[in-house]
Design an enzyme around this catalytic site. Structure first.
Site, PDB file in Angstrom:
ATOM      1  N   TYR A   1       0.356  -3.925  12.502  1.00 25.43           N
ATOM      2  CA  TYR A   1       0.367  -2.520  12.085  1.00 25.43           C
ATOM      3  C   TYR A   1       1.092  -1.615  13.072  1.00 25.43           C
ATOM      4  O   TYR A   1       1.805  -0.690  12.681  1.00 25.43           O
ATOM      5  CB  TYR A   1      -1.065  -2.030  11.823  1.00 25.43           C
ATOM      6  CG  TYR A   1      -1.669  -2.657  10.581  1.00 25.43           C
ATOM      7  CD1 TYR A   1      -1.912  -4.023  10.527  1.00 25.43           C
ATOM      8  CD2 TYR A   1      -1.966  -1.905   9.461  1.00 25.43           C
ATOM      9  CE1 TYR A   1      -2.452  -4.620   9.392  1.00 25.43           C
ATOM     10  CE2 TYR A   1      -2.512  -2.491   8.321  1.00 25.43           C
ATOM     11  CZ  TYR A   1      -2.750  -3.854   8.304  1.00 25.43           C
ATOM     12  OH  TYR A   1      -3.278  -4.434   7.180  1.00 25.43           O
TER      13      TYR A   1
ATOM     14  N   ASN B   1     -10.296  -2.939   2.335  1.00 26.17           N
ATOM     15  CA  ASN B   1      -9.950  -2.973   0.908  1.00 26.17           C
ATOM     16  C   ASN B   1     -11.195  -2.707   0.071  1.00 26.17           C
ATOM     17  O   ASN B   1     -12.307  -2.672   0.596  1.00 26.17           O
ATOM     18  CB  ASN B   1      -9.396  -4.347   0.529  1.00 26.17           C
ATOM     19  CG  ASN B   1      -7.919  -4.506   0.892  1.00 26.17           C
ATOM     20  OD1 ASN B   1      -7.207  -3.530   1.118  1.00 26.17           O
ATOM     21  ND2 ASN B   1      -7.471  -5.742   0.962  1.00 26.17           N
TER      22      ASN B   1
ATOM     23  N   HIS C   1       0.829  -1.220   0.000  1.00 29.84           N
ATOM     24  CA  HIS C   1       0.000   0.000   0.000  1.00 29.84           C
ATOM     25  C   HIS C   1       0.860   1.266   0.000  1.00 29.84           C
ATOM     26  O   HIS C   1       0.486   2.276   0.599  1.00 29.84           O
ATOM     27  CB  HIS C   1      -0.950   0.027   1.198  1.00 29.84           C
ATOM     28  CG  HIS C   1      -1.929  -1.114   1.221  1.00 29.84           C
ATOM     29  ND1 HIS C   1      -3.159  -1.036   0.621  1.00 29.84           N
ATOM     30  CD2 HIS C   1      -1.844  -2.363   1.756  1.00 29.84           C
ATOM     31  CE1 HIS C   1      -3.804  -2.188   0.807  1.00 29.84           C
ATOM     32  NE2 HIS C   1      -3.026  -3.009   1.481  1.00 29.84           N
TER      33      HIS C   1
HETATM   34 FE1  HDE Z   1      -2.507  -4.749   5.603  1.00 32.02          FE
HETATM   35  N1  HDE Z   1      -0.696  -3.924   6.059  1.00 32.02           N
HETATM   36  N2  HDE Z   1      -1.851  -6.543   6.292  1.00 32.02           N
HETATM   37  N3  HDE Z   1      -4.228  -5.658   5.006  1.00 32.02           N
HETATM   38  N4  HDE Z   1      -3.154  -3.019   4.897  1.00 32.02           N
HETATM   39  C1  HDE Z   1      -0.356  -2.650   5.860  1.00 32.02           C
HETATM   40  O1  HDE Z   1       0.732  -1.296   7.432  1.00 32.02           O
HETATM   41  C2  HDE Z   1      -0.755  -6.729   7.057  1.00 32.02           C
HETATM   42  C3  HDE Z   1      -4.575  -6.948   5.177  1.00 32.02           C
HETATM   43  C4  HDE Z   1      -4.403  -2.733   4.439  1.00 32.02           C
HETATM   44  O2  HDE Z   1      -3.262   3.510   3.793  1.00 32.02           O
HETATM   45  C5  HDE Z   1       0.953  -2.294   6.476  1.00 32.02           C
HETATM   46  O3  HDE Z   1       1.040   0.916   7.714  1.00 32.02           O
HETATM   47  C6  HDE Z   1      -0.705  -8.080   7.538  1.00 32.02           C
HETATM   48  C7  HDE Z   1      -5.976  -7.158   4.918  1.00 32.02           C
HETATM   49  C8  HDE Z   1      -4.482  -1.365   4.028  1.00 32.02           C
HETATM   50  O4  HDE Z   1      -1.638   3.354   5.255  1.00 32.02           O
HETATM   51  C9  HDE Z   1       1.379  -3.599   7.158  1.00 32.02           C
HETATM   52  C10 HDE Z   1      -1.812  -8.706   7.013  1.00 32.02           C
HETATM   53  C11 HDE Z   1      -6.456  -5.926   4.564  1.00 32.02           C
HETATM   54  C12 HDE Z   1      -3.234  -0.831   4.285  1.00 32.02           C
HETATM   55  C13 HDE Z   1       0.238  -4.515   6.837  1.00 32.02           C
HETATM   56  C14 HDE Z   1      -2.527  -7.723   6.250  1.00 32.02           C
HETATM   57  C15 HDE Z   1      -5.352  -5.006   4.627  1.00 32.02           C
HETATM   58  C16 HDE Z   1      -2.423  -1.889   4.827  1.00 32.02           C
HETATM   59  C17 HDE Z   1       1.953  -1.681   5.533  1.00 32.02           C
HETATM   60  C18 HDE Z   1      -2.221 -10.148   7.171  1.00 32.02           C
HETATM   61  C19 HDE Z   1      -7.883  -5.565   4.145  1.00 32.02           C
HETATM   62  C20 HDE Z   1      -2.759   0.573   3.984  1.00 32.02           C
HETATM   63  C21 HDE Z   1       2.057  -0.227   5.923  1.00 32.02           C
HETATM   64  C22 HDE Z   1      -2.482 -10.510   8.513  1.00 32.02           C
HETATM   65  C23 HDE Z   1      -8.853  -5.833   5.172  1.00 32.02           C
HETATM   66  C24 HDE Z   1      -3.086   1.533   5.071  1.00 32.02           C
HETATM   67  C25 HDE Z   1       1.232  -0.096   7.090  1.00 32.02           C
HETATM   68  C26 HDE Z   1      -2.620   2.916   4.677  1.00 32.02           C
HETATM   69  C27 HDE Z   1      -1.112  -1.726   5.230  1.00 32.02           C
HETATM   70  C28 HDE Z   1       0.196  -5.768   7.315  1.00 32.02           C
HETATM   71  C29 HDE Z   1      -3.699  -8.043   5.517  1.00 32.02           C
HETATM   72  C30 HDE Z   1      -5.533  -3.624   4.310  1.00 32.02           C
HETATM   73  C31 HDE Z   1       2.718  -4.148   6.731  1.00 32.02           C
HETATM   74  C32 HDE Z   1       0.384  -8.680   8.408  1.00 32.02           C
HETATM   75  C33 HDE Z   1      -6.754  -8.468   5.044  1.00 32.02           C
HETATM   76  C34 HDE Z   1      -5.682  -0.640   3.448  1.00 32.02           C
HETATM   77  O5  HDE Z   1       1.488  -3.439   8.555  1.00 32.02           O
END
Ligand code: HDE
Length: 703
Positions: A378, A164, A91
């Site tokens: 996060y 999402n 993202h």
């Molecule tokens: Fe994320 N995800 N994600 N994700 N995600 C990040 O956090 C993570 C997941 C989502 O505009 C990171 O600040 C793991 C699902 C959005 O700043 C990180 C898992 C969904 C955004 C991270 C998931 C998301 C992130 C990278 C599996 C939809 C952007 C930078 C357990 C429901 C937020 C940050 C923004 C961002 C980890 C799965 C949505 C690396 C470990 C499912 C919208 O922490």
């Protein structure tokens, strides 16, 4: 801190020529100096020391070496060197805006959260919509999931709904996330492809991960090539809990639904937009907000209890499953409006730190194993990206309600707490913060029992039924796009066994789909299907899963491009412009040159875009209004031919006068129902509101 007024001061002088502006002088080497005058602040260092010369470093002599002593140079360059922070691992590319959430229907029966019970209350928020795979500088229109993250500054603390634009996810357990992301990102040995799933490592991982198949249907649909960020849905994905005053829990799924309806691009269009305007979505959002056409979404919820959940033919705690609207209807409870662009991209859009663990009292988590992993991830990410446990003090992250505790110190501490007490309980500071059992956050007292282990519930084993339901719920056009997207992606995969493995999975989803893709990638025979871990069910189709079904019959928020040249007819241009504006859409005038164009009646009209730099992919519909001379001239111009051919190829309405007709003829376009005489503006507007779906079969071979 240097004030931003310094920059404003500099900008003031920008338009004046150095010769006229008394504050501008010319130095020894011919360089320009702009000096602070009345009302302009001094340019200073970060320590507040006024700077006399911002053009020359301190040198031993006119032609001599630069001196280490130059603290002004060193401070400026050092700060510059550290301007970047690590970009988000996923993202990274995002666009964000401020706005508010307004509650229209109270959920008091289900929750104590004030944001969901105080009707009419406007809660400020910050929403960031992102692509997933590409870096911060990647383009806006790859085929990719869009992140949809909303930070609501509620009276009871921040609530981050980090979702999402697709209601399900690739995997069921957080432990698989690093592998998924490594597979989709640029391949580590070669450093490409950027921002694309169409490569071996992604499909290798997916073909070995049957639980991804439902998400595969979504990402291969046109949901991943949206027309505008204002036209995407947002989903909380996981089930959450609402907790009421009696401590009862109700499960909830959150949905954001765009007021403008859903709209996507055509794949070929998305590819061409990437070249024509890499910032297409960001610019679109910026332009809409600047024009006061504020993007808006409804917040809707699906509410259900444990008993209902037990009756679903899937497990709602499995994030690869959705709850069809036909099974649990959506209740609209409020709206989100984005009405303010950030002042500074870095300070806000880049530094905003979303954490699914940020929730106010009255909302709670479910046991979705993916959500559980995210609750850890996060916060950890913010520590490494923003470099300090004080990231919550950055203005975009700080709650807007009072917050106080005994946490102290750390990198970049901005607060200066007073007093000798930094602990609790204490008897020395009666006014220091204390816990509050009545209003404080209380977790739902769920019963947990069973054997500990690295296990997954049997109820998570059905990986194909909802994938099948999704595919069968689509219109024929959408099915063809989905199958063609699979053909495109798998054609970019070098390894035959990966392509075959994917077609094997498709057989478990729908035989016709598998056959279409197999034909498209030239497989002689269908590969064997893997044995499903649970029987594939025939679930009722859900038209709510379509895009075409959710497009709105409107031109609002869209853009119409009118191609003109010297000699074009003013009346026709005015008539069509007026009709488009009445539909709350925007008109852009495109011509071979920017600046003033001389129309047939001798009047001048300013062109907004130059033809070669403003192809028709920028517009939802186009009109071509040309004199016969101009049509003949543009008939020899590749950009003009491409303009109309692409508009036709991307299934857009094309309004024409006689000259326009001549250009279409030169381009070899057979007029169909979507090519409309400009003298029938109502017909043109009606056609512009949709795409000419029936045209597609006549111009493109789809799988
Ligand atoms: Fe994320 N995800 N994600 N994700 N995600 C990040 O956090 C993570 C997941 C989502 O505009 C990171 O600040 C793991 C699902 C959005 O700043 C990180 C898992 C969904 C955004 C991270 C998931 C998301 C992130 C990278 C599996 C939809 C952007 C930078 C357990 C429901 C937020 C940050 C923004 C961002 C980890 C799965 C949505 C690396 C470990 C499912 C919208 O922490």
């Amino acid at each position: 801190m240097p004030t931003s007024k310094a920059a404003t001061g500099a900008a003031k002088g920008k338009n004046a020529s150095p010769a006229q502006d008394p504050s501008v002088s010319v130095g020894n080497g011919g360089e320009l100096h702009q000096q602070a005058g009345a009302g302009q602040p001094d340019l200073t260092t970060n320590q507040g020391v006024p700077i006399a010369d911002n053009q020359n470093s301190l040198r031993a002599n006119r032609k001599g070496p630069t001196l280490l002593e130059d603290f002004i140079l060193r401070e400026k360059i050092t700060h510059f060197d550290h301007e970047r922070i690590p970009e988000r691992i996923v993202h990274a590319r995002g666009t964000a805006a401020h706005g508010f959430f307004e509650l229209e229907k109270s959920l008091e029966k289900y929750t104590t959260a004030k944001i969901l019970t105080e009707i009419g209350e406007q809660t400020p928020l910050f929403t960031r919509i992102s692509t997933v795979a590409g870096g911060a500088g990647s383009v806006d229109t790859p085929r990719d999931v869009r992140g949809f993250a909303v930070k609501m500054y509620t009276k009871e603390g921040n609530w981050d709904l980090v979702g999402n634009n697709i209601p399900v996810f690739f995997i069921q357990d957080a432990i698989k996330f690093p592998d998924l992301v490594h597979a989709v990102k640029m391949e580590p040995d070669r450093g490409f492809p950027q921002s694309a799933t169409a490569h071996d490592t992604f499909w290798d991982f997916i073909s070995l991960t049957p639980e991804s198949m439902h998400m595969v249907m979504w990402i291969m649909s046109d949901r991943t090539i949206p027309r505008s960020l204002r036209m995407v849905e947002g989903f909380g994905v996981h089930s959450f809990r609402l907790i009421n005053a009696d401590g009862d829990s109700t499960f909830v799924k959150f949905h954001w639904r765009p007021k403008l309806g859903l709209q996507s691009t055509i794949w070929d269009e998305a590819v061409k937009i990437a070249g024509a305007d890499p910032d297409y979505h960001r610019r679109d959002m910026f332009d809409a907000i600047s024009a006061g056409a504020f993007p808006e979404w409804e917040l809707a919820v699906q509410l259900f209890n444990e008993e209902q959940a037990d009756s679903f033919p899937f497990d709602h705690l499995d994030p690869t499953k959705l709850i069809p609207e036909e099974l649990v209807p959506l209740e609209v409870i409020g709206r989100m409006v984005l009405n303010r662009w950030p002042d500074n991209f870095f300070a806000e859009t880049e530094q905003v730190a979303f954490c699914p663990s940020h929730i106010p009292p009255g909302i709670d988590f479910s046991n979705d194993p993916l959500l559980q992993g995210r609750l850890f991830s996060y916060l950890d990410t913010q520590l490494s990206r923003l470099g300090s446990p004080n990231f919550h003090q950055i203005p975009v992250n700080a709650p807007k309600c009072p917050f106080a505790n005994h946490q102290r110190d750390g990198h970049m501490q901005m607060q200066q707490p007073k007093g000798r007490v930094a602990y609790e309980p204490n008897s020395l500071a009666n006014d220091s913060p204390r816990e509050n059992p009545a209003t404080g956050f209380t977790s739902f007292g769920a019963d947990e029992s069973g054997a500990k282990g690295r296990v997954r519930a049997e109820s998570f084993a059905d990986h194909y039924s909802q994938a099948r339901q999704f595919y069968l719920s689509q219109t024929a056009h959408e099915q063809a796009h989905l199958a063609s997207a699979l053909v495109f992606e798998l054609s970019k995969v070098d390894h035959l066994h990966i392509r075959e493995a994917m077609v094997g999975h498709l057989l478990n989803i729908d035989e016709d789909l598998a056959q279409r893709v197999a034909n498209g990638i030239n497989l002689d025979k269908l590969p064997p299907a893997p044995k499903p871990a649970a029987p594939v069910q025939d679930l009722a189709v859900s038209p709510a899963l379509q895009i075409i079904g959710k497009m709105k019959d409107t031109l609002e928020g869209r853009m119409v491009g009118i191609l003109i040249a010297d000699g074009s007819d003013k009346k026709s241009i005015d008539a069509i412009s007026k009709r488009v504006a009445a539909e709350k859409a925007t008109v852009k005038i495109i011509a071979p040159k920017v600046g003033n164009i001389k129309l047939a009646d001798g009047s001048l009209l300013k062109a907004d875009g130059q033809l070669a730099g403003t192809p028709s992919v920028m517009f939802d519909a186009v009109a071509v209004i040309l004199s016969t001379d101009a049509a003949a001239m543009l008939g020899k111009e590749a950009a003009a031919i491409d303009f109309v051919r692409d508009a036709y190829g991307h299934l857009k309405a094309i309004g024409i006068d006689e000259g326009g007709q001549a250009l279409l003829q030169t381009a070899g376009i057979d007029p169909d129902a979507g090519v409309i005489e400009i003298t029938a503006p109502d017909k043109f507007i009606a056609a512009a509101k949709t795409r000419q779906w029936d045209r597609e079969a006549t111009i493109r071979t789809l799988a």
